[in-house]
Design an enzyme around this catalytic site. Structure first.
Site, PDB file in Angstrom:
ATOM      1  N   SER A 140       3.128  -1.471  -5.945  1.00 16.14           N
ATOM      2  CA  SER A 140       3.029  -2.862  -6.401  1.00 16.14           C
ATOM      3  C   SER A 140       2.710  -2.893  -7.887  1.00 16.14           C
ATOM      4  O   SER A 140       2.088  -1.958  -8.416  1.00 16.14           O
ATOM      5  CB  SER A 140       1.901  -3.571  -5.642  1.00 16.14           C
ATOM      6  OG  SER A 140       1.628  -4.827  -6.222  1.00 16.14           O
ATOM      7  N   TYR A 155      -6.755  -3.358  -2.848  1.00 14.96           N
ATOM      8  CA  TYR A 155      -5.281  -3.344  -2.742  1.00 14.96           C
ATOM      9  C   TYR A 155      -4.675  -2.605  -3.942  1.00 14.96           C
ATOM     10  O   TYR A 155      -3.791  -1.760  -3.775  1.00 14.96           O
ATOM     11  CB  TYR A 155      -4.762  -4.780  -2.663  1.00 14.96           C
ATOM     12  CG  TYR A 155      -3.253  -4.916  -2.549  1.00 14.96           C
ATOM     13  CD1 TYR A 155      -2.586  -4.596  -1.370  1.00 14.96           C
ATOM     14  CD2 TYR A 155      -2.490  -5.373  -3.625  1.00 14.96           C
ATOM     15  CE1 TYR A 155      -1.204  -4.730  -1.261  1.00 14.96           C
ATOM     16  CE2 TYR A 155      -1.115  -5.513  -3.529  1.00 14.96           C
ATOM     17  CZ  TYR A 155      -0.474  -5.192  -2.346  1.00 14.96           C
ATOM     18  OH  TYR A 155       0.900  -5.324  -2.250  1.00 14.96           O
TER      19      TYR A 155
HETATM   20  P1  NAD Z   1       4.955  -8.766   5.177  1.00 10.82           P
HETATM   21  O1  NAD Z   1       3.564  -9.149   5.567  1.00 10.82           O
HETATM   22  O2  NAD Z   1       6.037  -9.763   5.283  1.00 10.82           O
HETATM   23  O3  NAD Z   1       5.392  -7.454   5.960  1.00 10.82           O
HETATM   24  C1  NAD Z   1       4.520  -6.384   6.157  1.00 10.82           C
HETATM   25  C2  NAD Z   1       4.839  -5.733   7.483  1.00 10.82           C
HETATM   26  O4  NAD Z   1       3.985  -4.607   7.677  1.00 10.82           O
HETATM   27  C3  NAD Z   1       4.592  -6.684   8.685  1.00 10.82           C
HETATM   28  O5  NAD Z   1       5.744  -6.709   9.505  1.00 10.82           O
HETATM   29  C4  NAD Z   1       3.400  -6.059   9.407  1.00 10.82           C
HETATM   30  O6  NAD Z   1       3.411  -6.253  10.812  1.00 10.82           O
HETATM   31  C5  NAD Z   1       3.594  -4.589   9.040  1.00 10.82           C
HETATM   32  N1  NAD Z   1       2.372  -3.805   9.198  1.00 10.82           N
HETATM   33  C6  NAD Z   1       1.104  -4.140   8.858  1.00 10.82           C
HETATM   34  N2  NAD Z   1       0.257  -3.171   9.228  1.00 10.82           N
HETATM   35  C7  NAD Z   1       1.003  -2.203   9.808  1.00 10.82           C
HETATM   36  C8  NAD Z   1       0.705  -0.952  10.391  1.00 10.82           C
HETATM   37  N3  NAD Z   1      -0.575  -0.502  10.474  1.00 10.82           N
HETATM   38  N4  NAD Z   1       1.709  -0.205  10.899  1.00 10.82           N
HETATM   39  C9  NAD Z   1       2.991  -0.662  10.855  1.00 10.82           C
HETATM   40  N5  NAD Z   1       3.346  -1.840  10.310  1.00 10.82           N
HETATM   41  C10 NAD Z   1       2.355  -2.600   9.793  1.00 10.82           C
HETATM   42  O7  NAD Z   1       4.818  -8.218   3.690  1.00 10.82           O
HETATM   43  P2  NAD Z   1       5.885  -7.962   2.512  1.00 10.82           P
HETATM   44  O8  NAD Z   1       5.574  -8.922   1.452  1.00 10.82           O
HETATM   45  O9  NAD Z   1       7.248  -7.853   3.042  1.00 10.82           O
HETATM   46  O10 NAD Z   1       5.357  -6.544   2.006  1.00 10.82           O
HETATM   47  C11 NAD Z   1       6.020  -5.333   2.240  1.00 10.82           C
HETATM   48  C12 NAD Z   1       5.411  -4.287   1.305  1.00 10.82           C
HETATM   49  O11 NAD Z   1       5.622  -4.656  -0.054  1.00 10.82           O
HETATM   50  C13 NAD Z   1       3.895  -4.124   1.468  1.00 10.82           C
HETATM   51  O12 NAD Z   1       3.558  -2.756   1.348  1.00 10.82           O
HETATM   52  C14 NAD Z   1       3.343  -4.886   0.291  1.00 10.82           C
HETATM   53  O13 NAD Z   1       2.073  -4.431  -0.099  1.00 10.82           O
HETATM   54  C15 NAD Z   1       4.402  -4.606  -0.759  1.00 10.82           C
HETATM   55  N6  NAD Z   1       4.421  -5.588  -1.838  1.00 10.82           N
HETATM   56  C16 NAD Z   1       4.662  -6.905  -1.582  1.00 10.82           C
HETATM   57  C17 NAD Z   1       4.665  -7.807  -2.633  1.00 10.82           C
HETATM   58  C18 NAD Z   1       4.923  -9.273  -2.411  1.00 10.82           C
HETATM   59  O14 NAD Z   1       4.723 -10.043  -3.352  1.00 10.82           O
HETATM   60  N7  NAD Z   1       5.358  -9.706  -1.245  1.00 10.82           N
HETATM   61  C19 NAD Z   1       4.423  -7.367  -3.938  1.00 10.82           C
HETATM   62  C20 NAD Z   1       4.182  -6.027  -4.165  1.00 10.82           C
HETATM   63  C21 NAD Z   1       4.195  -5.130  -3.101  1.00 10.82           C
END
Ligand code: NAD
Length: 249
Positions: A140, A155
């Protein structure tokens, strides 16, 4: 077709509006067989089925080593190989530094960092067998600029840890032609922030984004496709910023 006949495992990919699901869609459209891993078996299966009946959805809590080993074994037995792993599962919490409790630290660090370790340890033997593989870690912008967008400092630490772990893996696994790279997304519109990201917060964030929009999941999926495919075959230990210019260095 950039991923013809490739087999790709994506963790945390069942969330309907999530980054992982969009990666799964794009990979499938480029010829890959996709294995969606997520906490709930029904959700993972439904997400895979939505993309096509040739894909697979399995329950896997990435913080549990046995879960990772079992899921990867099932996937490898079904498809015969694993070419790509996207360590995408992650959770965030908007908590101030002094309020981070041990359980908050454990939860956030474990899903991103321990999950990356366990899922990667489970796939690497299969990649070694094929003398080829691409592991992509979803870090991130928070790792680079010390948060300040949504998640707390635990985080930022988890996401920065993924960059360090990924570089060390890249160094060690390069001899097997296994590449390890990261993506650092800016703020992408998904459900990870729950209902805690207000319109006012979004407006404030937009002021710092030269491209003047929040990211969408496809922005990240496209970078992932590049890292998963042979287009990036001489890249390892890298991270790609996909943040609209929010952070430059
Ligand atoms: P999201 O919440 O839509 O999806 C995350 C998924 O991870 C969910 O389906 C959840 O059930 C699953 N999950 C959580 N804990 C888990 C576990 N222990 N084992 C297996 N699956 C698990 O989130 P997103 O926004 O799509 O994020 C995806 C990735 O991108 C994450 O790692 C997040 O930190 C990273 N990210 C997101 C953003 C953003 O702005 N959305 C920015 C930077 C990084």
């Amino acid at each position: 077709m950039l991923l013809k006949d490739k087999v790709a495992v994506i963790t945390g990919a069942a969330s309907p509006r999530g980054i992982g699901k969009q990666i799964a869609r794009l990979f499938a459209s480029q010829g890959a067989k996709v294995i969606i891993l997520d906490l709930n078996a029904d959700d993972a299966k439904a997400a895979a089925l939505e993309i096509g009946s040739e894909h697979l959805g399995l329950a896997c809590n990435v913080t549990n080593k046995e879960d990772c080993e079992n899921a990867i074994k099932i996937a490898a037995e079904k498809y015969g190989r694993i070419d790509i792993l996207v360590n995408n599962a992650g959770i965030t919490q908007p908590i101030k530094f002094l309020d981070i409790k041990p359980e908050n630290y454990n939860a956030v660090m474990d899903v991103s960092l321990r999950g990356m370790l366990y899922a990667s340890q489970a796939v690497v033997p299969y990649m070694q067998e094929n003398k080829s593989g691409s592991i992509i870690n979803m870090s991130s912008v928070s790792a680079q600029r010390g948060g300040g967008i949504f998640g707390g400092s635990h985080y930022s630490a988890a996401k920065a840890g993924m960059l360090g772990l990924g570089k060390a893996m890249a160094r060690e696994l390069g001899m097997h032609n296994i590449r390890v790279n990261a993506i650092c997304p800016g703020l992408i519109q998904t459900d990870i922030t729950g209902d805690k990201l207000t319109d006012e917060m979004k407006e404030e964030i937009l002021k710092g984004i030269p491209l003047n929009r929040l990211g969408v999941t496809d922005d990240i999926a496209k970078a992932c496709l590049f890292l998963g495919s042979e287009l990036s075959e001489y890249m390892t230990g890298c991270s790609i910023d996909v943040n609209g210019g929010m952070h430059m260095y």
